[in-house]
Scaffold this motif. Sequence first.
Motif, mmCIF file in Angstrom:
data_model
loop_
_atom_site.group_PDB
_atom_site.id
_atom_site.type_symbol
_atom_site.label_atom_id
_atom_site.label_comp_id
_atom_site.label_asym_id
_atom_site.label_seq_id
_atom_site.Cartn_x
_atom_site.Cartn_y
_atom_site.Cartn_z
ATOM 1 N N HIS A 78 0.543 -1.380 0.263
ATOM 2 C CA HIS A 78 -0.149 0.018 0.076
ATOM 3 C C HIS A 78 0.753 1.576 -0.380
ATOM 4 C CE1 HIS A 78 0.650 -0.550 3.769
ATOM 5 N NE2 HIS A 78 0.600 0.462 4.392
ATOM 6 N N HIS A 80 2.408 3.469 2.001
ATOM 7 C CA HIS A 80 2.814 3.858 3.375
ATOM 8 C C HIS A 80 2.378 5.137 3.726
ATOM 9 C CE1 HIS A 80 3.542 -0.856 2.589
ATOM 10 N NE2 HIS A 80 4.408 0.123 1.989
ATOM 11 N N HIS A 153 -6.741 -0.746 6.232
ATOM 12 C CA HIS A 153 -6.169 0.190 6.933
ATOM 13 C C HIS A 153 -5.911 1.417 5.360
ATOM 14 C CE1 HIS A 153 -2.193 1.878 8.304
ATOM 15 N NE2 HIS A 153 -1.362 1.326 6.861
ATOM 16 N N ASP A 170 0.035 -4.199 6.851
ATOM 17 C CA ASP A 170 -0.352 -3.551 7.463
ATOM 18 C C ASP A 170 -2.186 -4.289 7.588
ATOM 19 O OD1 ASP A 170 1.735 -2.886 7.477
ATOM 20 O OD2 ASP A 170 0.794 -0.144 7.627
HETATM 21 FE FE FE2 Z 1 0.818 0.935 6.265
#
Ligand code: FE2
Length: 294
Positions: A78, A80, A153, A170
Amino acid sequence: MKENCDHTANPANEGFFDPETWTYTYVVYEGDSSPCVIIDSVLNYDLKSGRTGTKLADEVIAFVKAHKLQVSWILETHAHADHLTAAPYLQSHLGGKLVIGDHIKNVQTVFKGVFNLDDRFKADGAQFDYLLKEGESLAFGRLSLKALFVPGHTPACMAYEIGDAIFVGDTLFMPDVGTARCDFPGGDARTLYHSIQKILSYPGQTKLYMRHDYPPNNRPATGMTTVADEKASNIHVHDGVSEDQFVQMRTARDKTLEMPTLILPSIQVNIRAGHFPEPDANGVAYLKIPLNAL
Ligand SMILES: [Fe+2]
């Protein structure tokens, strides 16, 4: 129950832990001299000076070269919010294609607004070489990885299933740490609960490789657990925790969390696939700090 997607059950992998950001970078491969993938790299960044560094990325490059691996894909789970990706730096030294989930376009659209980026920034994912869809597979040598769409997330999170392992990003943390926050733009605790259940529907012995570890009680950092261990003892989502209980816990906890230290630089670089913004006429690239906007 789902079956593992590929025909070689146990690929090798090497995790590189960055103690500054509590993150793991993974190199996954079949054996020496084989193709490989790199998942979630780190570019060191000093907030005080605005200087980047390549200490951790250079360790990854040295490993890849020592084992004579050929990089097929450089993947992000993803965009971050707590560190910058080193993907373009790794690509420039090792080759390979930059990959992320196709919902990155939604994340780019949101943050294009937050940072008031002009039309030179396209929210179409074109900064990456390839955008993966849910369930899609990518080959690397005789191995393959399967993309699992696991939003919550962030709205664009992917996990990557390779052989008997899932690199969860995550979506989950170690059992004694729990789960990731869901309060970034587009995040959603209820959505994350369903994504977690998707991962926990795999066989108990399935290995889960974490993106992060924040070990409590002097436990050494470790990047791996199993579906069975998460179901038995994850402090946020062990067996018996209902969807509503999880959402209530996650929402209350997120209200107590500060923004990650590196969120502003990280997001601006990571939505560009790790590339820096175009330099000004003086040759220096600048990042923005939106005041009172996040
Ligand atoms: Fe993350």
